[in-house]
Design a protein around this motif. Structure first.
Motif, PDB file in Angstrom:
ATOM      1  N   SER A  18       0.738  -1.193  -0.049  1.00 38.03           N
ATOM      2  CA  SER A  18       0.092  -0.117  -0.021  1.00 38.03           C
ATOM      3  C   SER A  18       1.053   1.217  -0.249  1.00 38.03           C
ATOM      4  O   SER A  18       0.386   2.174  -0.787  1.00 38.03           O
ATOM      5  CB  SER A  18      -0.981   0.095   1.163  1.00 38.03           C
ATOM      6  OG  SER A  18      -1.998  -0.927   0.914  1.00 38.03           O
TER       7      SER A  18
ATOM      8  N   HIS B 140      -6.162   3.544  -5.410  1.00 37.56           N
ATOM      9  CA  HIS B 140      -5.930   2.865  -3.834  1.00 37.56           C
ATOM     10  C   HIS B 140      -6.587   3.595  -3.011  1.00 37.56           C
ATOM     11  O   HIS B 140      -7.007   2.933  -1.958  1.00 37.56           O
ATOM     12  CB  HIS B 140      -4.189   2.916  -3.929  1.00 37.56           C
ATOM     13  CG  HIS B 140      -4.073   2.160  -2.580  1.00 37.56           C
ATOM     14  ND1 HIS B 140      -3.837   0.711  -2.364  1.00 37.56           N
ATOM     15  CD2 HIS B 140      -3.721   2.772  -1.498  1.00 37.56           C
ATOM     16  CE1 HIS B 140      -3.494   0.464  -1.283  1.00 37.56           C
ATOM     17  NE2 HIS B 140      -3.439   1.596  -0.392  1.00 37.56           N
TER      18      HIS B 140
ATOM     19  N   TRP C  11      -5.690  -5.103  -3.253  1.00 35.20           N
ATOM     20  CA  TRP C  11      -5.188  -3.898  -3.960  1.00 35.20           C
ATOM     21  C   TRP C  11      -4.992  -3.652  -5.394  1.00 35.20           C
ATOM     22  O   TRP C  11      -4.826  -2.742  -5.816  1.00 35.20           O
ATOM     23  CB  TRP C  11      -4.049  -3.491  -2.940  1.00 35.20           C
ATOM     24  CG  TRP C  11      -4.589  -3.435  -1.671  1.00 35.20           C
ATOM     25  CD1 TRP C  11      -4.169  -4.100  -0.706  1.00 35.20           C
ATOM     26  CD2 TRP C  11      -5.308  -2.475  -0.967  1.00 35.20           C
ATOM     27  NE1 TRP C  11      -4.302  -3.710   0.577  1.00 35.20           N
ATOM     28  CE2 TRP C  11      -5.228  -2.783   0.516  1.00 35.20           C
ATOM     29  CE3 TRP C  11      -6.228  -1.332  -1.279  1.00 35.20           C
ATOM     30  CZ2 TRP C  11      -5.996  -1.895   1.267  1.00 35.20           C
ATOM     31  CZ3 TRP C  11      -6.691  -0.439  -0.366  1.00 35.20           C
ATOM     32  CH2 TRP C  11      -6.795  -1.010   1.024  1.00 35.20           C
TER      33      TRP C  11
END
Length: 173
Positions: free
Chosen positions: A101, A159, A122
C-alpha cells in the motif's frame, strides 16, 4: 473483510516525481519468508531491509545498488519510491503487506508473486503484475511493468478509492 492497510495515513505517502534510479524496490525485513532472492536477477535493485527481524535470523539478500541496511524514515521511503520504477512483494504467505500500500500511495506499480494472505485485494491491471515465484518471472514482470508506463496519479487515486471503501464499510458495520 476490511483490509487493515486502509488505515494507512495517505498524507504520509505521496507521489514523488524523481529521476528513476532503480528498476525495482523491495521494502522487506531480512526474513527468509520474504524471499528476497527472487529479485536476484534485477540489475538496478534497491532494497530496504534494515528493519527488525522479529526474532528471525537474517537471510541472504541479493546484490543491490543502495545500502540495504540503512533504516529509512518515512520521507526517505517516499523519496526512494519516487526513484523506483516499481515495488516488489515476494512473500508466499503474508497478510496485507504494508509496503504494498505504501508503494501504491506513492504511485508506484507493484510486482507481486502469487500469495495467500490478502495483499492482492489492492491489485488491478492498472497498478500491478502478479507473477510466478521464480527469479526469471520476477525479472520479466519488472520489465513488463516498466514498459507499461502506468499512470502514477491513477495508481494512487484507485488505491485511495478502495481504502475509503473499506473505511466506509467499517463505519457502516
Amino acid at each position: 473483510l476490511i483490509n487493515h492497510n486502509a488505515w494507512i495515513n495517505e498524507d504520509f505517502f505521496k507521489i514523488s516525481n524523481r529521476e528513476i534510479k532503480y528498476d525495482a524496490l523491495y521494502i522487506a525485513r531480512r526474513s527468509s519468508f520474504k524471499r528476497h532472492m527472487l529479485a536476484s536477477k534485477i540489475k538496478k535493485l534497491a532494497l530496504v531491509a534494515g528493519s527488525h527481524n522479529l526474532g528471525d535470523e537474517p537471510c541472504e539478500i541479493p546484490d543491490c545498488i543502495n545500502d540495504p541496511n540503512k533504516k529509512l524514515n518515512r520521507d526517505e521511503i517516499v523519496k526512494i519510491c519516487g526513484e523506483s520504477a516499481c515495488g516488489l512483494c515476494l512473500s508466499e504467505i503474508e497478510g496485507a503487506a504494508r509496503c504494498s500500500s505504501e508503494y501504491l500511495l506513492c504511485g508506484l506499480p507493484v510486482v507481486s508473486t502469487f500469495s495467500d494472505g490478502g495483499r492482492d485485494i489492492w491489485y488491478t491491471t492498472n497498478n500491478s503484475i502478479v507473477c510466478n515465484d521464480s527469479d526469471e518471472s520476477v525479472l520479466e514482470a519488472v520489465e513488463k511493468v516498466k514498459s507499461k508506463n502506468l499512470n502514477k496519479e491513477q495508481i494512487r487515486s484507485e488505491h485511495l478509492m478502495l481504502s475509503h471503501f473499506f473505511r466506509k464499510r467499517f463505519i457502516q458495520h
